[in-house]
Design a protein around this motif. Structure first.
Motif, PDB file in Angstrom:
ATOM      1  N   GLY A 493       8.804 -67.004  -9.964  1.00  0.00           N
ATOM      2  CA  GLY A 493       7.733 -66.008  -9.901  1.00  0.00           C
ATOM      3  C   GLY A 493       7.762 -65.002 -11.033  1.00  0.00           C
ATOM      4  N   TYR A 494       8.814 -65.039 -11.840  1.00  0.00           N
ATOM      5  CA  TYR A 494       8.925 -64.073 -12.943  1.00  0.00           C
ATOM      6  C   TYR A 494       8.606 -64.696 -14.304  1.00  0.00           C
ATOM      7  CZ  TYR A 494      10.987 -60.807  -9.642  1.00  0.00           C
ATOM      8  OH  TYR A 494      11.184 -59.977  -8.577  1.00  0.00           O
ATOM      9  N   GLY A 495       8.065 -65.891 -14.295  1.00  0.00           N
ATOM     10  CA  GLY A 495       7.659 -66.510 -15.549  1.00  0.00           C
ATOM     11  C   GLY A 495       6.552 -65.721 -16.209  1.00  0.00           C
ATOM     12  N   LYS A 496       6.491 -65.757 -17.531  1.00  0.00           N
ATOM     13  CA  LYS A 496       5.434 -65.004 -18.221  1.00  0.00           C
ATOM     14  C   LYS A 496       5.136 -65.622 -19.590  1.00  0.00           C
ATOM     15  CE  LYS A 496       8.595 -61.524 -20.163  1.00  0.00           C
ATOM     16  NZ  LYS A 496       8.850 -60.082 -20.291  1.00  0.00           N
ATOM     17  N   ARG A 497       3.973 -65.240 -20.108  1.00  0.00           N
ATOM     18  CA  ARG A 497       3.600 -65.603 -21.475  1.00  0.00           C
ATOM     19  C   ARG A 497       4.292 -64.643 -22.432  1.00  0.00           C
ATOM     20  NH1 ARG A 497      -1.502 -67.984 -22.663  1.00  0.00           N
ATOM     21  NH2 ARG A 497      -2.555 -68.903 -20.885  1.00  0.00           N
ATOM     22  N   ILE A 498       4.755 -65.169 -23.566  1.00  0.00           N
ATOM     23  CA  ILE A 498       5.406 -64.313 -24.553  1.00  0.00           C
ATOM     24  C   ILE A 498       4.891 -64.653 -25.952  1.00  0.00           C
ATOM     25  CG2 ILE A 498       7.508 -63.948 -23.208  1.00  0.00           C
ATOM     26  CD1 ILE A 498       8.859 -66.088 -24.981  1.00  0.00           C
ATOM     27  N   GLY A 499       5.152 -63.760 -26.905  1.00  0.00           N
ATOM     28  CA  GLY A 499       4.773 -63.991 -28.292  1.00  0.00           C
ATOM     29  C   GLY A 499       3.775 -62.970 -28.779  1.00  0.00           C
ATOM     30  N   LYS A 500       3.664 -62.871 -30.104  1.00  0.00           N
ATOM     31  CA  LYS A 500       2.730 -61.914 -30.709  1.00  0.00           C
ATOM     32  C   LYS A 500       1.294 -62.427 -30.589  1.00  0.00           C
ATOM     33  CE  LYS A 500       6.099 -60.273 -34.110  1.00  0.00           C
ATOM     34  NZ  LYS A 500       6.452 -60.204 -35.557  1.00  0.00           N
ATOM     35  N   VAL A 501       0.362 -61.481 -30.560  1.00  0.00           N
ATOM     36  CA  VAL A 501      -1.057 -61.861 -30.548  1.00  0.00           C
ATOM     37  C   VAL A 501      -1.749 -61.178 -31.726  1.00  0.00           C
ATOM     38  CG1 VAL A 501      -1.212 -62.290 -28.073  1.00  0.00           C
ATOM     39  CG2 VAL A 501      -1.600 -59.975 -28.930  1.00  0.00           C
ATOM     40  N   GLU A 502      -2.721 -61.886 -32.314  1.00  0.00           N
ATOM     41  CA  GLU A 502      -3.444 -61.326 -33.466  1.00  0.00           C
ATOM     42  C   GLU A 502      -4.521 -60.348 -33.018  1.00  0.00           C
ATOM     43  OE1 GLU A 502      -4.946 -63.966 -36.421  1.00  0.00           O
ATOM     44  OE2 GLU A 502      -3.108 -65.159 -36.492  1.00  0.00           O
ATOM     45  N   HIS A 503      -5.148 -60.642 -31.872  1.00  0.00           N
ATOM     46  CA  HIS A 503      -6.242 -59.796 -31.396  1.00  0.00           C
ATOM     47  C   HIS A 503      -5.939 -59.323 -29.980  1.00  0.00           C
ATOM     48  CE1 HIS A 503      -8.392 -61.233 -34.879  1.00  0.00           C
ATOM     49  NE2 HIS A 503      -8.188 -62.486 -34.501  1.00  0.00           N
ATOM     50  N   GLU A 504      -6.471 -58.193 -29.629  1.00  0.00           N
ATOM     51  CA  GLU A 504      -6.172 -57.549 -28.345  1.00  0.00           C
ATOM     52  C   GLU A 504      -6.522 -58.431 -27.152  1.00  0.00           C
ATOM     53  OE1 GLU A 504      -7.590 -53.478 -26.197  1.00  0.00           O
ATOM     54  OE2 GLU A 504      -7.358 -53.404 -28.381  1.00  0.00           O
ATOM     55  N   ASP A 505      -7.579 -59.223 -27.286  1.00  0.00           N
ATOM     56  CA  ASP A 505      -8.033 -60.050 -26.156  1.00  0.00           C
ATOM     57  C   ASP A 505      -7.278 -61.389 -26.052  1.00  0.00           C
ATOM     58  OD1 ASP A 505      -9.857 -58.084 -25.570  1.00  0.00           O
ATOM     59  OD2 ASP A 505     -11.483 -59.023 -26.727  1.00  0.00           O
ATOM     60  N   ASP A 506      -6.475 -61.719 -27.069  1.00  0.00           N
ATOM     61  CA  ASP A 506      -5.747 -62.990 -27.051  1.00  0.00           C
ATOM     62  C   ASP A 506      -4.599 -62.949 -26.046  1.00  0.00           C
ATOM     63  OD1 ASP A 506      -7.392 -63.845 -29.028  1.00  0.00           O
ATOM     64  OD2 ASP A 506      -5.952 -63.576 -30.663  1.00  0.00           O
ATOM     65  N   LEU A 507      -4.243 -64.110 -25.528  1.00  0.00           N
ATOM     66  CA  LEU A 507      -3.075 -64.241 -24.661  1.00  0.00           C
ATOM     67  C   LEU A 507      -1.921 -64.821 -25.464  1.00  0.00           C
ATOM     68  CD1 LEU A 507      -4.742 -65.713 -21.443  1.00  0.00           C
ATOM     69  CD2 LEU A 507      -3.734 -63.434 -21.693  1.00  0.00           C
ATOM     70  N   PRO A 508      -0.684 -64.348 -25.238  1.00  0.00           N
ATOM     71  CA  PRO A 508       0.467 -64.936 -25.942  1.00  0.00           C
ATOM     72  C   PRO A 508       0.534 -66.441 -25.681  1.00  0.00           C
ATOM     73  CG  PRO A 508       1.114 -62.941 -24.767  1.00  0.00           C
ATOM     74  CD  PRO A 508      -0.281 -63.265 -24.317  1.00  0.00           C
ATOM     75  N   GLU A 509       0.953 -67.224 -26.698  1.00  0.00           N
ATOM     76  CA  GLU A 509       0.865 -68.681 -26.574  1.00  0.00           C
ATOM     77  C   GLU A 509       2.129 -69.347 -26.053  1.00  0.00           C
ATOM     78  OE1 GLU A 509       0.393 -70.844 -30.246  1.00  0.00           O
ATOM     79  OE2 GLU A 509       1.270 -69.218 -31.421  1.00  0.00           O
ATOM     80  N   HIS A 510       3.245 -68.600 -25.965  1.00  0.00           N
ATOM     81  CA  HIS A 510       4.490 -69.227 -25.547  1.00  0.00           C
ATOM     82  C   HIS A 510       4.813 -68.895 -24.090  1.00  0.00           C
ATOM     83  CE1 HIS A 510       4.635 -70.035 -29.729  1.00  0.00           C
ATOM     84  NE2 HIS A 510       4.915 -68.794 -30.075  1.00  0.00           N
TER      85      HIS A 510
END
Length: 570
Positions: A493-510
């Protein structure tokens, strides 16, 4: 993504290895899958020994090559060391030239210009030799098909020694010596050396003739490790021995040029994967963006201050290359969408302003988005030039051959090729290539494949298991990092998306997960690069399966094992 489990090896062999080596059955199974069947073979595998290298004089042409070099030294001739502009070629030139200069001063280097001269031996290079009274050219990582060029040199009283590892044609050039273990009538015991590796066998033969101890050759092994890693040759036999000891040298006492690169990226301990993704792209960038000779200068420089200066310049070439290949990849993807070609069997794109030095990289990037045979074209003089890349199991060279009526020239192999054609033939070729691929690409070849070495209980994955597994390195073709499969996994339950995003609306890809496995609810850390979009599906599933490799994670002084996810199935 298709998951294909490798066939189980012979049970008696697995039992015998497990007992004689004192390791669990999973590790014994991994050894057997690599063709290791006995205790002695396992000992050789885990402790690669330079004493097991083959006698260089077993290679066809070696006697003649060594004798011609000694004749050149005795007669005070000028020698040119000539190599291709990629990593294998530039490391080979650095290796050969620095070794010969320890014996004799009249040695120069030459790397052809990717754009003005193209791949391999060039008439311009031979003319340069003639203008500078050079009478012997040692060609590395190229030359096996340069029949006309070698004949041209002969007319100018220039001899060639060819050190190549590419497959020969029906005839070979009329050189003083042709060293290529892939020649049908060459009975050298190992035929998968890199171009730099063939060059190393030549200096090994020279050292043996001079009765110099093998230890004098060890300082050249860092160059060999880089060439073996970058050229994606099989990581078995002599390649594995040379890469193993070369990597040790990189991590203990690298040459100034490599040390300067490592200081830039602040790395102290490198794996063979780091060599592929940190050192090799920088060396390659010189030939892609400027001149391959800059890479040779870096690799041969003995002064650390100058080496740092060269490394800084090459690092900038690499930064420019990365920016350029991202820009061109984005433009190519947009072209595919605008032309409504998402559902095609191929990706064939063209823009006359795209940089020729990065179109091969762009082709590989497009395959990450559209998994299918891909060609990226740009303008080259009055013609169009392309790099081709393929998917597993599909022979792009054969497909190009079927479209030969539209092509001026092409060459390469099953998974990568290059070609040129006239601009007026582009659309006819593009249609013909799409038709050929559509008719011959199988359903299986349309989907990426993961090859599973073993299914495991996660409780197997102890620090001791990892310590033994890490001794399977260095990894590469014929000895890939083992991929495991585990089932009945749960997300805590603690899994999450991580990584930098270029734009505010983007979701991290990792993706980062804490996986629960077994009755004791023990958790295991997992990372999935580019898998962030699967988080919701994983968290909603009762259980899931994972295909992964195993790595160590060092953070804040604490070391733990980490699953590097390749795919999940819910």
């Amino acid at each position: 993504m298709r998951w294909i489990s490798k066939p189980l090896p012979n049970n008696d062999v697995v039992n015998s290895l497990s007992k004689s080596l004192g390791i669990d059955r999973v590790l014994a199974q991994l050894l057997a899958l690599r063709g290791i069947n006995t205790f002695d073979e396992a000992k050789s595998f885990f402790r690669p020994n330079l004493a097991e290298l083959h006698n260089p004089f077993l290679m066809k042409g070696m006697e003649q090559a060594v004798q011609r070099i000694f004749t050149a030294i005795e007669n005070n001739e000028n020698i040119m060391v000539y190599g291709d502009y990629d990593v294998d070629g530039t490391t080979a030139v650095a290796l050969m030239s620095t070794y010969l200069l320890t014996l004799y001063p009249n040695v120069v280097t030459y790397i052809p210009d990717r754009y003005a001269e193209g791949y391999g031996i060039s008439y311009q290079g031979i003319d340069f030799a003639d203008d500078n009274e050079i009478t012997l050219i040692i060609a590395l990582d190229c030359g096996i098909k340069a029949i006309d060029k070698v004949a041209y040199a002969k007319e100018k009283n220039i001899d060639f020694i060819i050190c190549d590892h590419h497959r020969p044609g029906d005839t070979v050039p009329d050189a003083v010596a042709v060293l290529d273990p892939k020649q049908v009538d060459c009975h050298y015991p190992y035929d998968e050396l890199s171009g730099c590796g063939v060059g190393f066998k030549l200096i090994q033969a020279i050292a043996e003739t001079l009765e110099h101890p093998f230890e004098t050759l060890i300082p050249y092994l860092d160059l060999l490790a880089v060439s073996i890693a970058a050229d994606i040759v099989p990581m078995d036999g002599e390649n594995r021995i040379l890469a193993y000891h070369g990597l040790k040298l990189i991590n203990s006492n690298p040459r100034p040029g490599i040390k300067a690169i490592l200081e830039q990226v602040q790395k102290t301990e490198l794996t063979i994967t780091d060599v592929v993704f940190i050192i090799a792209p920088r060396i390659n960038a010189a030939g892609r963006m400027k001149q391959g000779i800059h890479a040779v200068e870096l690799l041969t420089e003995q002064n650390i201050s100058l080496a740092k200066k060269f490394a800084s310049e090459i690092d900038q070439y690499n930064a420019d290359r990365k920016e350029l290949d991202k820009k061109i990849t984005d433009e190519a993807l947009q072209q595919i969408r605008e032309n409504n070609e998402e559902q095609n069997s191929t990706s064939v794109v063209f823009c006359e302003t795209w940089h020729k030095g990065v179109i091969g990289i762009v082709a590989s990037r497009l395959i990450e988005n559209y998994y299918r045979p891909t060609l990226v074209f740009t303008k080259s003089g009055d013609k169009l030039a392309a790099s081709a890349r393929s998917v597993k199991g599909f022979d792009v060279y054969n497909a190009l051959e079927a479209c030969a009526e539209h092509i001026e020239q092409f060459g390469g192999h099953k998974y990568a090729a290059g070609l040129t054609l006239l601009p007026e033939n582009y659309h006819a070729f593009k249609n013909a290539f799409e038709k050929v691929v559509k008719e011959t690409l199988t359903e299986e070849q349309k989907t990426p494949e993961i090859s599973i070495d073993a299914e495991v209980d996660l409780s197997y994955l102890t620090p001791k298991f990892y310590r033994i597994l890490s001794q399977f390195a260095p990894f590469g073709p014929a000895n890939m990092k083992p991929v495991f499969k585990a089932t009945a996994l749960r997300d805590n339950g603690y899994g999450k998306r991580i990584g930098k995003v270029e734009h505010e609306d983007d979701l991290p890809e990792h993706l980062r997960l804490n996986i629960i496995y077994g009755a004791d609810d023990k958790t295991y850390n997992a990372i999935g690069f580019g898998m962030g979009h699967q988080l919701d599906e994983i968290q909603q599933a009762e259980t899931f399966e994972a295909a992964f490799t195993l790595e160590e994670n060092n953070w804040n002084g604490f070391t733990s094992l980490q699953l590097m996810l390749k795919d999940v199935k819910c």
